[in-house]
Scaffold this motif. Structure first.
Motif, PDB file in Angstrom:
ATOM      1  N   GLN A   6       6.071   9.964   9.757  1.00  0.00           N
ATOM      2  CA  GLN A   6       5.429   9.730   8.466  1.00  0.00           C
ATOM      3  C   GLN A   6       4.065   9.074   8.677  1.00  0.00           C
ATOM      4  O   GLN A   6       3.937   8.115   9.433  1.00  0.00           O
ATOM      5  CB  GLN A   6       6.302   8.839   7.582  1.00  0.00           C
ATOM      6  N   THR A   7       3.058   9.597   7.997  1.00  0.00           N
ATOM      7  CA  THR A   7       1.712   9.065   8.172  1.00  0.00           C
ATOM      8  C   THR A   7       1.272   8.196   7.002  1.00  0.00           C
ATOM      9  O   THR A   7       0.203   7.642   7.022  1.00  0.00           O
ATOM     10  CB  THR A   7       0.699  10.217   8.338  1.00  0.00           C
ATOM     11  N   HIS A   8       2.115   8.116   5.963  1.00  0.00           N
ATOM     12  CA  HIS A   8       1.717   7.304   4.821  1.00  0.00           C
ATOM     13  C   HIS A   8       2.330   5.911   4.918  1.00  0.00           C
ATOM     14  O   HIS A   8       3.224   5.663   5.716  1.00  0.00           O
ATOM     15  CB  HIS A   8       2.132   7.970   3.503  1.00  0.00           C
ATOM     16  N   SER A   9       1.844   5.047   4.099  1.00  0.00           N
ATOM     17  CA  SER A   9       2.374   3.684   4.065  1.00  0.00           C
ATOM     18  C   SER A   9       2.183   3.145   2.659  1.00  0.00           C
ATOM     19  O   SER A   9       1.197   3.449   1.998  1.00  0.00           O
ATOM     20  CB  SER A   9       1.636   2.794   5.070  1.00  0.00           C
ATOM     21  N   LYS A  10       3.145   2.384   2.204  1.00  0.00           N
ATOM     22  CA  LYS A  10       3.057   1.788   0.876  1.00  0.00           C
ATOM     23  C   LYS A  10       2.463   0.393   1.022  1.00  0.00           C
ATOM     24  O   LYS A  10       3.068  -0.489   1.621  1.00  0.00           O
ATOM     25  CB  LYS A  10       4.438   1.747   0.226  1.00  0.00           C
ATOM     26  N   ALA A  54       4.338  -3.829  -7.054  1.00  0.00           N
ATOM     27  CA  ALA A  54       2.905  -4.009  -6.797  1.00  0.00           C
ATOM     28  C   ALA A  54       2.446  -3.333  -5.510  1.00  0.00           C
ATOM     29  O   ALA A  54       1.808  -3.950  -4.659  1.00  0.00           O
ATOM     30  CB  ALA A  54       2.559  -5.501  -6.764  1.00  0.00           C
ATOM     31  N   LYS A  55       2.755  -2.066  -5.364  1.00  0.00           N
ATOM     32  CA  LYS A  55       2.304  -1.356  -4.173  1.00  0.00           C
ATOM     33  C   LYS A  55       1.923   0.071  -4.513  1.00  0.00           C
ATOM     34  O   LYS A  55       2.325   0.613  -5.547  1.00  0.00           O
ATOM     35  CB  LYS A  55       3.378  -1.383  -3.086  1.00  0.00           C
ATOM     36  N   GLN A  56       1.145   0.657  -3.637  1.00  0.00           N
ATOM     37  CA  GLN A  56       0.657   2.019  -3.845  1.00  0.00           C
ATOM     38  C   GLN A  56       0.577   2.718  -2.497  1.00  0.00           C
ATOM     39  O   GLN A  56       0.135   2.127  -1.499  1.00  0.00           O
ATOM     40  CB  GLN A  56      -0.724   1.974  -4.503  1.00  0.00           C
ATOM     41  N   VAL A  57       1.002   3.948  -2.463  1.00  0.00           N
ATOM     42  CA  VAL A  57       0.977   4.709  -1.220  1.00  0.00           C
ATOM     43  C   VAL A  57      -0.465   4.894  -0.742  1.00  0.00           C
ATOM     44  O   VAL A  57      -1.340   5.307  -1.504  1.00  0.00           O
ATOM     45  CB  VAL A  57       1.660   6.083  -1.398  1.00  0.00           C
ATOM     46  N   ASP A  58      -0.693   4.544   0.507  1.00  0.00           N
ATOM     47  CA  ASP A  58      -1.978   4.747   1.178  1.00  0.00           C
ATOM     48  C   ASP A  58      -3.156   4.088   0.453  1.00  0.00           C
ATOM     49  O   ASP A  58      -4.290   4.571   0.528  1.00  0.00           O
ATOM     50  CB  ASP A  58      -2.262   6.237   1.357  1.00  0.00           C
ATOM     51  N   LEU A  59      -2.903   2.993  -0.215  1.00  0.00           N
ATOM     52  CA  LEU A  59      -3.976   2.330  -0.959  1.00  0.00           C
ATOM     53  C   LEU A  59      -5.145   1.986  -0.048  1.00  0.00           C
ATOM     54  O   LEU A  59      -6.309   2.209  -0.392  1.00  0.00           O
ATOM     55  CB  LEU A  59      -3.445   1.051  -1.623  1.00  0.00           C
ATOM     56  N   TYR A  60      -4.864   1.410   1.120  1.00  0.00           N
ATOM     57  CA  TYR A  60      -5.924   1.022   2.041  1.00  0.00           C
ATOM     58  C   TYR A  60      -6.059   1.986   3.210  1.00  0.00           C
ATOM     59  O   TYR A  60      -6.741   1.681   4.195  1.00  0.00           O
ATOM     60  CB  TYR A  60      -5.651  -0.384   2.600  1.00  0.00           C
TER      61      TYR A  60
END
Length: 304
Positions: A6-10, A54-60
């Protein structure tokens, strides 16, 4: 069947360790906090774990110079440089510990500054600013490019950049977040403030928090600016540059401080307000602006 890596992160824009102070056991004994959110025509409330809030996938998420996705800003900066050092400092403040050491004060200052720029709205602004900056740079160098341009090259420098370095704006954008936070003058402004924190007993009226939890009543350079942050349902921190004015503020009745801070925190919330329960639903509904009532977020232009 094997799955690829997986390449995404929350990414949390309000840290999990911070939100955990509002979590209480539910029927299954799992620790959850209450969140409020406007959905069409009504205020919705539900329970959620601090890890899920309070999180978003790949925010940063960004890209490296080769165009590959990287989570370096989250994994190498926000985690180890901002949240990890701040967590024990905030725990000490909640526990009513002794005055902060120089290193603890610096960690807390960095955390406060970071909360201003790690929001989804500001991250979107940074990405857009980087795109515009690259376009403006290309326009400024267009005459030089045309003088050097050879047959087969793209017709403009902007076209050349988009063809040869399509990921440049994204690389410059999100990667600038640590530099924005680490500005010496900005951290120095925060450290000039006199900080006071403690337990606020206002009966059944506890402190709320939100997806934009730090209150700045004015710009940091304004001598009348008040900075405030709820640390838990019963503990808050306030800061002012004038120690005497801060003392007078902290001498006010606990209920006044709680109500005032809650009003500011809820009114500036973008999408979510957090509480340990639903007892203050009426207060949230009164002060939490509906999406159509909220003004568009306005940010200063970023300068090179």
């Amino acid at each position: 069947m094997k799955r690829g890596k997986q390449t995404h992160s929350k990414h949390h824009f309000v840290p999990e360790f911070y939100l955990r102070a509002w979590a209480t056991p539910d029927e299954s004994q799992a620790e959850r906090l209450t969140y409020f959110q406007w959905i069409p025509e009504r205020l919705h409330a539900a329970r959620i774990s601090p890890k899920g809030a309070a999180k978003q996938v790949d925010l940063y998420a960004g890209v490296d110079k080769d165009g590959k996705k990287t989570q370096a800003v989250e994994q190498e900066y926000f985690g180890p440089k901002v949240d990890d050092p701040a967590a024990p400092v905030i725990a000490k403040m909640i526990a009513g510990g002794q005055p902060l050491s120089e290193a603890e004060a610096a960690a807390f200052a960095r955390y406060v500054v970071a909360q201003r720029v790690r929001t989804p709205g500001y991250v979107k602004h940074v990405r857009a600013e980087a795109t515009q900056a690259v376009s403006e740079m290309a326009a400024g160098l267009e005459a030089d490019y045309q003088a050097l341009r050879q047959e087969g090259w793209p017709p403009s420098l902007n076209d050349f950049i988009q063809h040869q370095m399509p990921h440049l704006p994204d690389f410059l954008g999100v990667q600038s977040l640590p530099r924005l936070i680490e500005q010496p003058s900005l951290l120095a402004d925060i450290l000039e403030f006199e900080w006071g924190w403690g337990h606020l007993d206002a009966g059944d009226q506890t402190l709320l928090t939100s997806d934009r939890p730090v209150v700045f009543t004015k710009g940091l350079s304004d001598p009348n600016c008040i900075v405030a942050l709820p640390l838990s349902p019963r503990v808050a921190v306030f800061a002012m540059k004038d120690p005497q004015r801060l003392r007078r503020l902290l001498e006010r009745p606990a209920r006044d401080l709680v109500e005032g801070l809650n009003t500011n925190v809820v009114m500036q919330a973008k999408h979510f307000v957090y509480s340990r329960d639903e007892l203050q639903r009426a207060f949230v509904e009164r002060h939490f602006k509906r999406p159509e009532e909220q003004e568009a977020e306005a940010f200063r232009r970023l300068r090179p």
